[in-house]
Design an enzyme around this catalytic site. Structure first.
Site, PDB file in Angstrom:
ATOM      1  N   ARG A  47       0.284  -1.992  -1.825  1.00 25.40           N
ATOM      2  CA  ARG A  47       0.298  -0.971  -2.802  1.00 25.40           C
ATOM      3  C   ARG A  47       1.678  -0.713  -3.218  1.00 25.40           C
ATOM      4  O   ARG A  47       2.504  -0.282  -2.429  1.00 25.40           O
ATOM      5  CB  ARG A  47      -0.643   0.213  -2.429  1.00 25.40           C
ATOM      6  CG  ARG A  47      -0.777   1.039  -3.547  1.00 25.40           C
ATOM      7  CD  ARG A  47      -1.505   2.192  -3.046  1.00 25.40           C
ATOM      8  NE  ARG A  47      -1.790   3.286  -4.136  1.00 25.40           N
ATOM      9  CZ  ARG A  47      -2.242   4.516  -3.911  1.00 25.40           C
ATOM     10  NH1 ARG A  47      -2.247   5.061  -2.645  1.00 25.40           N
ATOM     11  NH2 ARG A  47      -2.597   5.587  -4.780  1.00 25.40           N
ATOM     12  N   ILE A  48       2.141  -0.997  -4.331  1.00 24.63           N
ATOM     13  CA  ILE A  48       3.320  -0.462  -5.055  1.00 24.63           C
ATOM     14  C   ILE A  48       3.202   0.915  -5.615  1.00 24.63           C
ATOM     15  O   ILE A  48       2.408   1.194  -6.714  1.00 24.63           O
ATOM     16  CB  ILE A  48       3.633  -1.492  -6.385  1.00 24.63           C
ATOM     17  CG1 ILE A  48       3.760  -2.895  -5.641  1.00 24.63           C
ATOM     18  CG2 ILE A  48       5.085  -0.825  -6.675  1.00 24.63           C
ATOM     19  CD1 ILE A  48       4.727  -3.026  -4.319  1.00 24.63           C
ATOM     20  N   LYS A  71       8.566   1.060 -11.128  1.00 20.65           N
ATOM     21  CA  LYS A  71       9.767   0.828 -11.861  1.00 20.65           C
ATOM     22  C   LYS A  71      11.008   0.792 -10.622  1.00 20.65           C
ATOM     23  O   LYS A  71      11.832  -0.019 -10.634  1.00 20.65           O
ATOM     24  CB  LYS A  71       9.966   2.388 -12.616  1.00 20.65           C
ATOM     25  CG  LYS A  71      11.314   2.235 -13.219  1.00 20.65           C
ATOM     26  CD  LYS A  71      11.122   3.302 -14.383  1.00 20.65           C
ATOM     27  CE  LYS A  71      12.391   3.504 -15.305  1.00 20.65           C
ATOM     28  NZ  LYS A  71      12.189   4.456 -16.523  1.00 20.65           N
ATOM     29  N   GLY A  91       6.118  -1.997   1.571  1.00 26.66           N
ATOM     30  CA  GLY A  91       7.834  -1.818   1.358  1.00 26.66           C
ATOM     31  C   GLY A  91       8.484  -3.222   0.820  1.00 26.66           C
ATOM     32  O   GLY A  91       7.926  -4.253   0.877  1.00 26.66           O
ATOM     33  N   GLU A 110      13.787  -5.432   1.439  1.00 29.15           N
ATOM     34  CA  GLU A 110      14.144  -6.551   1.944  1.00 29.15           C
ATOM     35  C   GLU A 110      13.420  -7.993   1.520  1.00 29.15           C
ATOM     36  O   GLU A 110      14.114  -8.826   1.302  1.00 29.15           O
ATOM     37  CB  GLU A 110      14.157  -6.713   3.462  1.00 29.15           C
ATOM     38  CG  GLU A 110      15.324  -5.947   4.209  1.00 29.15           C
ATOM     39  CD  GLU A 110      15.139  -4.803   4.724  1.00 29.15           C
ATOM     40  OE1 GLU A 110      15.987  -4.290   5.328  1.00 29.15           O
ATOM     41  OE2 GLU A 110      14.352  -4.030   4.134  1.00 29.15           O
TER      42      GLU A 110
END
Length: 752
Positions: free
Chosen positions: A635-636, A640, A709, A712
Site C-alpha cells: 500500500r502506497i 507523490k 516501503g 531502496e
C-alpha cells in the site's frame, strides 16, 4: 472507525515551505550564546603511529581555545560492539583519539576549537604532526588471497548469509543447454548528501546536553553519547527535525558528533563541529565488490543452475557485510545453486550502508547475467523472466506475502513500448547514435522495526502525534500526519506531528525502507487506543447524545464523533477536550512485526525498470533518453512522495551505472577525487524523461496497513537495465561500473 481517506492521496510535503523559505534549521545552523567552533584534523598517512603532535604554536594564537588529541583527551566510558550504536557490524567500533595508532587515511586525530570556524580551520592547517608510517593494503584485487567468511553477529538478522548449496551445481551447469559466466566489479562510492555532517552541542550543566545532530536516528545518537561518555541517557537530548539527505551515511554516528560532545563537556560551553566536503570522504562508503556468476538454463528457458560468488572489502576492526548473492534464487529459483560471500579486511574505514546496500550491487550481476542468457537462448528478456517467475522464495522455501511483479512486467512493457524493440544488438539507431532498450528486475527485503508513538487530543481539540523518528527528506513527516488524520477522521490542518527528538517516544534508525511501516503502525495503534478513550469519555458526559451508542456504531469524521446511522447525534472533539478540564487525552502504543505471521512467509518489494538510451557511435558517450520503473510495494500511503523516492533512485541508477566513483590511489591509500567537482554525479542535462507507476498490491501479512516501503527497491533495477540497454545498443557487454567512454571506445571510434 473513520471515513477519512487521506492515505493514498498525493499530499505535498508539509515541511516543504519551511525548507524552501529557509525557516527550517539544520544541525549546523542552531544558534547558541558563546558558541565555539571545532575543526577536525585528519591523518595524512594510511597506517602507522603518531610520533608527536606539537600543539603549542596553535594554542598560542589569540582566539584558539584548545587542541584536543589522544594525549590530552579525558578518560571516557568506551564502549564495545554491543553498546556502540544500532547499526554497528561485528567487531570493535572505531574510537576517535583512543591512542596514537593510525588505521586508515583521513582518520580524525585532533580537534582545534576556536572562537570562529575560520580560526579553527586555520589552526588545524598549521598543526604540526610527525608520523611513523607502516606498510598498508587498500587494493581489493591485490589481496583476494586474504578473503574469508564474515564473522557472525547481530547484523546477520537483517543481513542473512548466503543459503547452503542445493543440488549439484557443477553437474547441472555442465549439462545446461545455455551457459553464461561473467565477472562484475564496482569501486568505492560515497554518499555525498547535500547537507554536510554537523553537530551543535549546547552544554546545559554537568552531564546534561542538548545536541543538534545530522543523523538518521536521534535515539541512536543519544545511546552513542551515553555509552561513550558515561552519561545518563535522560540527560542527553538529541534533536534532528530536518536532515538534508543521508542515504545511509547518517545511520551510524559520525565522528563530528564525538568531537563536538567531547569539547562541549570539557569546555563547559556550546560547541559546533562541521565536516567539510573533503572530510565526508574519510568515513563510510559503499564497498568495492568483485562478483562472479555462472548460470545455466534449459532450451525452454528455465534456469537450472545458479552460481553467484562475491568478495568485498571491510576494515580491519569491523566486519561490514551486505546481502549480495542471495537475490537470484529469490527471483528465479533453480534446483542447483552455489552461493558464496567473502570479505577482505583492508586498511580502510568500515563501509556503511548506502541506499540498497548489497541489493544494488548484487542485482546488477543477477540481471545482467539473466540478460546474457536471454540473448543466448533467443528469448525476449521480459518473457525469459516470466518463464522463471516464482511466487515462492526458494532461499527460505516460503511463499511471498504478496508479489505483483508479474503485473509490473506486463504493464511496464506496455507503457514503455517494449514491443518496438528490435531484438538484435546494434539494430536500432538515430543518425550516428546507436539506440538500446534494456530492462531489469529489482527486489528489496521488507522490514518493520519496533517503534512507539503517542497520540493526544489537545485542549484545543487537535490531534498531536509524537515520535522520535527523523525525516531525512523522504516525506516521513507528511506520511505520519496522513496516517494519523485517517485514524481520527481529521483534516491535515488539525494534526500536529512532533518528531526528530530523542525526548519523544522510541523510534529506531530511519533506514532499510522500513520507517513508514514501523512508525505508521505505532501511530495507528496509539490512535486506536485514543479513539477508545474518546468514545468512553463521550458516552460518560452528562446529556451526551452518544450515551446509549455502542462503540462500533460511532465513527470519527471531520473532527466529530458521529452515530453512524443517525448523523444528527454527534459530538465534536473540541467539546470532549473542553470537558476534560483542559487536560490532554493521551494514548501510547509500542508495536513491532507480527513474527507469528512473518515466519510462514518471505517478504519483499519488487520493481522493474525499462530504459532507452543512445550511444554516440563516434564518441562513445551514453545518454539515457527515457526510463520507466514499475513498483510493487504494498500500500502506497503517499504516491507523490513515493514517486519522488523512485525518481531519486532512478537518477542514482544513472549515476551508479555511468558516473559515480571514488578513485583511490593505492600508493597512498587516499581518495583522489574527494570533492563534488571530480566525484561525478548526474546533472540536469543527464536526466530526461523518467516515469514511475505503482501497481496495486494488497498484503494482509506484512502489517495491518499493508505497507512495505519504497526507498531502496527503485534503485536495484535501474543500473543493470542501463547496462543491458548498452549491450543492446552496441553489442558490448560491460560489467564494470561505472561504464565510461573509454569502455565503449577502442583504437578506432568507428569500431562501435
Amino acid at each position: 472507525m473513520t471515513n477519512n481517506h487521506l492515505s493514498g492521496k498525493p499530499v505535498a510535503r508539509l515541511e516543504g515551505p519551511d525548507k524552501v523559505s529557509g525557516i527550517a534549521k539544520y544541525a549546523g545552523e542552531y544558534p547558541a550564546k558563546g558558541l565555539r567552533y571545532g575543526y577536525v584534523v585528519n591523518s595524512i598517512i594510511t597506517k602507522g603511529k603518531i610520533k608527536k603532535i606539537d600543539t603549542a604554536i596553535v594554542e598560542a594564537i589569540p582566539g584558539i581555545i584548545k587542541v584536543f588529541t589522544h594525549e590530552n583527551r579525558p578518560s571516557l566510558a568506551w564502549f564495545n560492539q554491543l553498546y556502540s550504536d544500532m547499526d554497528a557490524p561485528p567487531g570493535a567500533p572505531f574510537r576517535p583519539l583512543h591512542d596514537e595508532n593510525i588505521s586508515f587515511n583521513g582518520q580524525p586525530i585532533a580537534l582545534v576549537v576556536a572562537e570562529s570556524f575560520e580560526l579553527a580551520r586555520y589552526g588545524a592547517s598549521i598543526l604540526h604532526i610527525e608520523y611513523e608510517q607502516e606498510a598498508f593494503h587498500t587494493n581489493l584485487q591485490a589481496n583476494l588471497q586474504h578473503a574469508r567468511k564474515p564473522k557472525a553477529g547481530l547484523a546477520s538478522v537483517l543481513k542473512p548469509p548466503p543459503p547452503k548449496p542445493s543440488g549439484d551445481f557443477e553437474k547441472a551447469y555442465a549439462k545446461a543447454k545455455a551457459q553464461t559466466s561473467a565477472t562484475f566489479t564496482h569501486g568505492y562510492e560515497h554518499h555525498n548528501p547535500m547537507e554536510l555532517f554537523a553537530t551543535t552541542v549546547v552544554y546545559e550543566g554537568p552531564g546534561k546536553l542538548t545536541v543538534y545532530d545530522k543523523t538518521q536516528g536521534t535515539i541512536n545518537s543519544q545511546l552513542y553519547i551515553g555509552n561513550v561518555f558515561g552519561l545518563h541517557y535522560k540527560n542527553i537530548r538529541v534533536i534532528s527535525p530536518y536532515v538534508g539527505g543521508a542515504f545511509g551515511s547518517g545511520l551510524r554516528p559520525q565522528y563530528q558528533l564525538f568531537f563536538a560532545v567531547l569539547a562541549a563537556l570539557e569546555l563547559k560551553a556550546p560547541v559546533r563541529v562541521t565536516l567539510d566536503r573533503q572530510q565526508m570522504f574519510t568515513f563510510g562508503f559503499r564497498p568495492p565488490t568483485i562478483q562472479h556468476t555462472r548460470y545455466g538454463a534449459a532450451a525452454d528457458g528455465k534456469v537450472t543452475a545458479i552460481n553467484h560468488e562475491a568478495v568485498a572489502i571491510t576494515s580491519r576492526f569491523e566486519d561490514y557485510i551486505e546481502v549480495v548473492v542471495n537475490w537470484a534464487n529469490m527471483l528465479y529459483p533453480a534446483q542447483n545453486t552455489l552461493l558464496k560471500h567473502q570479505l577482505v579486511p583492508l586498511d580502510v574505514y568500515t563501509p556503511v550502508d548506502m541506499r540498497a546496500p548489497g541489493g544494488s550491487t548484487g542485482v546488477h550481476a543477477v540481471e545482467s547475467t539473466m540478460d546474457a542468457l536471454s540473448y543466448q537462448l533467443g528469448i525476449d528478456p521480459v518473457e525469459f523472466r516470466l518463464i522463471n517467475y516464482s511466487d515462492t522464495d526458494a532461499t527460505k522455501d516460503k511463499p511471498y506475502s504478496s508479489k505483483e511483479l508479474r503485473q509490473c512486467y506486463k504493464e511496464g512493457a506496455l507503457r514503455f513500448g517494449w514491443n518496438e524493440r528490435q531484438p538484435l544488438p546494434r539494430s536500432m539507431r538515430r543518425g550516428n547514435r546507436l539506440v538500446g532498450y534494456g530492462m531489469a528486475t529489482g527486489i528489496w527485503d521488507v522490514f518493520q522495526f519496533p517503534a512507539r508513538a503517542e497520540a493526544s487530543l489537545t485542549k484545543a481539540g487537535k490531534l498531536r502525534i509524537k515520535s522520535a523518528v527523523t525525516d531525512i527528506g523522504t516525506g516521513t513527516y507528511t506520511v505520519m500526519a496522513q496516517v494519523a488524520a485517517d485514524e481520527l477522521g481529521l483534516p491535515l490542518d488539525q494534526v500536529e506531528v512532533l518528531y526528530g527528538d530523542s525526548a519523544l517516544p522510541f523510534s529506531a534508525i530511519q533506514g532499510g525502507s522500513a520507517t513508514t511501516a514501523s512508525v505508521a503502525m505505532a501511530i495507528r495503534g496509539a490512535c486506536e487506543g485514543l479513539r477508545k478513550q474518546l468514545i468512553r469519555k463521550a458516552k460518560s458526559l452528562s446529556n451526551s447524545p452518544l450515551a446509549d451508542a455502542k462503540p462500533e456504531e460511532i465513527i470519527f469524521t471531520n473532527g466529530q464523533l458521529v452515530l453512524k446511522h443517525n448523523p444528527a447525534l454527534h459530538m465534536t472533539l473540541a467539546d470532549i477536550a473542553a470537558a476534560n478540564n483542559g487536560k490532554p487525552i493521551t494514548s501510547k502504543k509500542f508495536t513491532g512485526p507480527d513474527l507469528i505471521k512473518w515466519r510462514k512467509y518471505s517478504r519483499a518489494a519488487h520493481s522493474v525498470s525499462f530504459v532507452e538510451l543512445e550511444v554516440d557511435e563516434d564518441l562513445g558517450t551514453v545518454d539515457v533518453t527515457r526510463a520507466l520503473t514499475m513498483v510493487a510495494a504494498g500500500r502506497i500511503i503517499n504516491p507523490k512522495t513515493a514517486r519522488s523516492q523512485i525518481i531519486g533512485s532512478m537518477v542514482w541508477g544513472i549515476s551508479k551505472a555511468l558516473r559515480e566513483e571514488s578513485i583511490m590511489d593505492h600508493r597512498y591509500g587516499r581518495f583522489m577525487n574527494a570533492n563534488l567537482a571530480e566525484y561525478h554525479l548526474p546533472v540536469h542535462a543527464d536526466v530526461h524523461d523518467l516515469e514511475v507507476h505503482f501497481v496495486e498490491e494488497k498484503d494482509d501479512i506484512i502489517n495491518e496497513l499493508g505497507i512495505k516501503g519504497v526507498g531502496e527497491v527503485g534503485l536495484t533495477a535501474m543500473p543493470p537495465a542501463i547496462a543491458n540497454a548498452i549491450f543492446h545498443a552496441t553489442g558490448r557487454r560491460i560489467n564494470k561500473f561505472p561504464i565510461k567512454v573509454e569502455d565503449l571506445l577502442s583504437t578506432s571510434p568507428s569500431s562501435l
